[in-house]
Design an enzyme around this catalytic site. Structure first.
Site, PDB file in Angstrom:
ATOM      1  N   TRP A   1       0.873  -1.182   0.000  1.00 56.22           N
ATOM      2  CA  TRP A   1       0.000   0.000   0.000  1.00 56.22           C
ATOM      3  C   TRP A   1       0.903   1.223   0.000  1.00 56.22           C
ATOM      4  O   TRP A   1       1.803   1.328   0.844  1.00 56.22           O
ATOM      5  CB  TRP A   1      -0.875  -0.066   1.256  1.00 56.22           C
ATOM      6  CG  TRP A   1      -1.849   1.055   1.432  1.00 56.22           C
ATOM      7  CD1 TRP A   1      -2.771   1.497   0.527  1.00 56.22           C
ATOM      8  CD2 TRP A   1      -2.010   1.855   2.610  1.00 56.22           C
ATOM      9  NE1 TRP A   1      -3.506   2.525   1.060  1.00 56.22           N
ATOM     10  CE2 TRP A   1      -3.060   2.767   2.334  1.00 56.22           C
ATOM     11  CE3 TRP A   1      -1.394   1.900   3.848  1.00 56.22           C
ATOM     12  CZ2 TRP A   1      -3.495   3.701   3.267  1.00 56.22           C
ATOM     13  CZ3 TRP A   1      -1.832   2.824   4.773  1.00 56.22           C
ATOM     14  CH2 TRP A   1      -2.864   3.716   4.492  1.00 56.22           C
TER      15      TRP A   1
ATOM     16  N   ASP B   1       0.513  -4.947   9.909  1.00 59.17           N
ATOM     17  CA  ASP B   1      -0.563  -3.987   9.639  1.00 59.17           C
ATOM     18  C   ASP B   1      -1.792  -4.768   9.177  1.00 59.17           C
ATOM     19  O   ASP B   1      -1.799  -5.340   8.088  1.00 59.17           O
ATOM     20  CB  ASP B   1      -0.111  -3.000   8.549  1.00 59.17           C
ATOM     21  CG  ASP B   1      -1.170  -1.942   8.293  1.00 59.17           C
ATOM     22  OD1 ASP B   1      -1.938  -1.632   9.222  1.00 59.17           O
ATOM     23  OD2 ASP B   1      -1.231  -1.422   7.158  1.00 59.17           O
TER      24      ASP B   1
ATOM     25  N   LYS C   1     -12.704  -0.747   7.562  1.00 62.28           N
ATOM     26  CA  LYS C   1     -13.392  -1.682   6.662  1.00 62.28           C
ATOM     27  C   LYS C   1     -14.327  -2.593   7.443  1.00 62.28           C
ATOM     28  O   LYS C   1     -15.471  -2.782   7.057  1.00 62.28           O
ATOM     29  CB  LYS C   1     -12.386  -2.548   5.898  1.00 62.28           C
ATOM     30  CG  LYS C   1     -11.033  -1.926   5.677  1.00 62.28           C
ATOM     31  CD  LYS C   1     -11.001  -0.972   4.511  1.00 62.28           C
ATOM     32  CE  LYS C   1      -9.622  -0.320   4.433  1.00 62.28           C
ATOM     33  NZ  LYS C   1      -9.420   0.494   3.295  1.00 62.28           N
TER      34      LYS C   1
HETATM   35  C1  LMR Z   1      -7.009   1.521  -0.017  1.00 59.94           C
HETATM   36  O1  LMR Z   1      -5.957   0.887  -0.038  1.00 59.94           O
HETATM   37  O2  LMR Z   1      -7.666   1.783  -1.022  1.00 59.94           O
HETATM   38  C2  LMR Z   1      -7.564   1.978   1.299  1.00 59.94           C
HETATM   39  O3  LMR Z   1      -6.750   1.547   2.335  1.00 59.94           O
HETATM   40  C3  LMR Z   1      -7.884   3.412   1.350  1.00 59.94           C
HETATM   41  C4  LMR Z   1      -6.680   4.299   1.372  1.00 59.94           C
HETATM   42  O4  LMR Z   1      -6.614   5.135   2.274  1.00 59.94           O
HETATM   43  O5  LMR Z   1      -5.803   4.189   0.515  1.00 59.94           O
END
Ligand code: LMR
Length: 398
Positions: free
Chosen positions: A130, A211, A246
């Protein structure tokens, strides 16, 4: 005076949401941001949350500052969900937990803690991860590196390469791990693979930072926490950031937690104190409304049970959408393998589409997914899935 300030290019996920909202295409589909929409394309308010909200609203109570660490019931809720209700380390007082401003807030406080108390440590994230993981740690002046993870050619995990890489790291280096529903790939380690990873972490005295933002969306609440509980069983020090965005569908309330598992009560007290100090200097104390919702739902037995059922219903709908998408795509492009769609867990599918194909989906069909090819399966429903599958088949064929 401000002419030397850099322009901000925008966030690849949040920016996509804005672009989607501005699109006038009546057929548009939002498969970008990690948000669960129900079968009607609506962001749900969970029934357990409605009950909690009704309790909070009657009577409308005064709003004092919360403690720096948040509400005790919020913190307890995080701990029992992550480590198990009867966890020995909780009874022994070995876990320092604070309520945080979402999962991002937990990562930020954790990153600041690592920067201050482990200044030599680097933080290694999966390739890919992420995007905000990298931004948050670098923003706290922690050097970030990447460990091998996604094998594009086989839509799988480069497990051996990953382990070999971990073997090269230095004592106290931090490894950021996703215990379940890996974001963005949806590819998770098996329990046996987790055991191997944790053995290397232990042998090399690395620091695991787990996480967990999608607990309950993979297998179930307990299985999704396997890596966390195994690390505890092995006596490892451990950071865990968790999010209720979520699984309580409370995105905008910004509710999460940061837990640090320590080896002694004295350590846990010291760490808890420093986490409080960090909160005080960054934002002083968390907001109260979402914290009260978490407190009520997590600590009321009947509401908790109802909540788990509601999370599993979301999980099951996503799994059904995966099956449907796979079967439509297989019918349209029989010579291509789409097994990866059902091997991946959680909200995301890493589709392997090229940036050009992702761009075509957006400009020609109004279908939005992240440019790295991540699709949020939770944005699919029976009304839009054929449209999406047809469009994907079109761009894949050309
Ligand atoms: C995502 O990965 O889309 C979510 O965790 C929202 C975000 O804040 O990026």
């Amino acid at each position: 005076m401000f002419e030397r300030i850099d322009y901000y290019a925008g966030d690849p996920i949040l920016g996509l949401m804005e672009k989607y909202s501005a699109d006038n295409n009546p057929n548009k589909v939002n498969l970008g941001i990690g948000i669960y929409y129900d079968e009607n394309g609506v962001l749900p308010v969970l029934d357990c949350v409605k009950t909690a909200e009704a309790r909070i609203a009657d009577p409308i109570a005064p709003r004092p500052y919360l403690p720096m660490a948040g509400l005790p019931g919020h913190r307890k809720g995080c701990q029992e969900l992550l480590f198990g209700k009867d966890s020995q380390i909780l009874q022994d007082g070995l876990v320092a937990t604070i309520a945080t401003i979402g999962g991002s807030g937990a990562l930020k406080v954790g990153a600041e803690f690592i920067h201050e108390w482990f200044p030599q440590s680097k933080c290694y994230v999966s390739d890919p991860t992420w995007g905000n993981h990298i931004a948050i740690f670098e923003g706290s002046d922690v050097e970030v590196g990447k460990y091998p993870y996604y094998d594009k050619a086989n839509s799988s995990i480069k497990f051996d390469e990953m382990i070999a890489f971990f073997e090269t790291l230095n004592k106290n280096d931090v490894i950021l791990l996703h215990p379940c529903c890996h974001n963005p790939t949806g590819l998770d380690l098996t329990q046996a693979q987790w055991d191997t990873v944790l053995n290397v972490i232990k042998a090399r005295e690395l620091i695991p930072f787990m996480d967990i933002a999608y607990q309950g969306f993979g297998e179930d609440m307990d299985s999704d926490a396997y890596a966390i509980r195994k690390a505890v069983e092995m006596g490892l020090p451990l950071f865990v950031s968790n999010s209720f965005s979520k699984n309580l569908s409370l995105y905008g309330e910004r509710v999460g937690g940061l837990s640090v598992v320590c080896l002694t009560v004295d350590e846990a007290e010291r760490v808890f104190g420093q986490l409080n100090a960090m909160v005080r200097r960054i934002y002083s104390s968390p907001p109260s409304h979402g914290g009260h919702v978490v407190d009520i739902v997590m600590n009321d037995e009947a509401l908790h049970e109802q909540w788990v059922g509601e999370v599993y219903a979301m999980r099951d709908r996503i799994k059904a959408m995966r099956l449907k998408l796979k079967s439509v795509l297989e019918a349209k492009i029989p010579n291509r393998n789409f097994d990866y769609i059902t091997r991946q867990n959680g909200m995301f599918s890493f589709t392997g589409l090229t940036p050009e194909q992702v761009e075509r989906l957006q400009s020609e069909y109004g279908i939005y997914m992240v440019s790295n090819s991540r699709m949020c399966v939770a944005g699919l429903n029976t009304s839009n899935i054929d449209y999406v599958a047809n469009a994907m088949a079109d761009v894949l064929k050309d």
